[in-house]
Enzyme design. Structure first.
Site, short mmCIF file in Angstrom:
data_model
loop_
_atom_site.label_atom_id
_atom_site.label_comp_id
_atom_site.label_asym_id
_atom_site.label_seq_id
_atom_site.Cartn_x
_atom_site.Cartn_y
_atom_site.Cartn_z
CG HIS A 1 27.95 53.18 126.80
ND1 HIS A 1 28.02 54.45 127.33
CD2 HIS A 1 27.05 53.25 125.78
CE1 HIS A 1 27.19 55.23 126.68
NE2 HIS A 1 26.59 54.54 125.73
CE LYS B 1 30.18 54.69 123.76
NZ LYS B 1 29.96 54.63 122.30
#
Length: 206
Positions: A101, A105
Site C-alpha cells: 500500500h 496508510k
C-alpha cells in the site's frame, strides 16, 4: 455531535463513512441512532464491530461494513475462501500473505489482508493465528508481510507453496476508483433495507 449534524444526517438516504479508526464507531452509532442507514469502509476498528452490529439490530437500522468495497477484491475474497477450503486437504502446501500500500496508510496489515487471513484461518487445520513480518516462519501462524511504498493503491497476494510448486492469487488495484464505485453501489443497495450486511450480500456471492 451537534443538532445541525443530526439534521444534516437525517436528510440523507444513506451515509457513507470513511474516516479514521478512532472515530468510526462513534460515527456509525450516531448515524444508526439518527435512523440513517450507514455504509462504513473504515478499517482498524474491527474489535468494535460487534458493538456496532448489535446496536444496529437493536435500533432496527441498516449497517454495512466492508474492509474493501472494490468489486474485484470481493470476488478475490470468494476465490480465496474456495481455494483455502480445497487446501485444507493438502497439508503439503503452506500459505503466506503479502500486501502493498501507499506510504500514508496507517494500519498494517490492511483491513483487506485481515479479511483474507480470517477466511484462511477458518479453513485451516493447523494454523490458528497470523504474524506480521516474522523473522522466521512458525508452523501454527500464517506469515504476513506488509509493504508501505510510494502511492500504491493496494495489492494483495496469497501464496501457497509446496516443495514442488506454488500457487499464487493476486489482486492489484490500478487506482482507488474501484473503492469509491463499490461504496456507492453498496449505498444504493442498502437504501430501504434493515439489518447488518457486507459486500457479499450486495454482490450475491458467498
Amino acid at each position: 455531535i451537534d443538532q445541525l449534524s443530526l439534521a444534516l444526517a437525517q436528510e440523507a438516504d444513506v451515509v457513507i463513512e470513511f474516516t479514521r479508526p478512532a472515530a468510526a464507531l462513534q460515527n456509525v452509532l450516531f448515524c444508526l441512532n439518527a435512523g440513517v442507514p450507514v455504509v462504513s469502509g473504515t478499517t482498524g476498528w474491527t474489535e468494535s464491530l460487534p458493538e456496532a452490529k448489535q446496536f444496529c439490530l437493536e435500533k432496527k437500522g441498516a449497517f454495512l461494513w466492508a474492509s474493501n468495497f472494490s468489486v474485484g477484491v470481493n470476488l478475490f475474497f470468494a476465490l480465496n475462501r474456495r481455494l483455502a477450503q480445497m487446501m485444507s486437504q493438502r497439508p503439503e502446501y503452506q500459505v503466506s500473505v503479502a500486501e502493498w500500500h501507499h506510504m500514508h496508510k496507517l494500519d498494517a496489515p490492511s483491513g483487506t489482508a485481515l479479511t483474507l487471513l480470517q477466511d484462511l484461518l477458518s479453513f485451516s487445520n493447523t494454523q490458528t493465528n497470523w504474524e506480521l513480518n516474522p523473522a522466521e516462519s512458525v508452523s501454527d501462524k500464517i506469515p504476513v508481510t506488509a509493504f508501505r511504498e510510494g502511492e500504491i493503491p493496494g495489492t494483495h497476494q496469497i501464496r501457497w507453496e509446496s516443495p514442488i510448486d506454488s500457487i499464487t492469487l493476486e489482486h492489484k488495484a490500478h487506482s482507488r476508483a474501484g473503492f469509491a464505485t463499490g461504496a456507492v453501489l453498496a449505498a444504493k443497495w442498502l437504501k430501504d433495507k434493515k439489518g447488518v450486511f457486507d459486500m457479499a450480500d450486495v454482490l450475491g456471492i458467498s
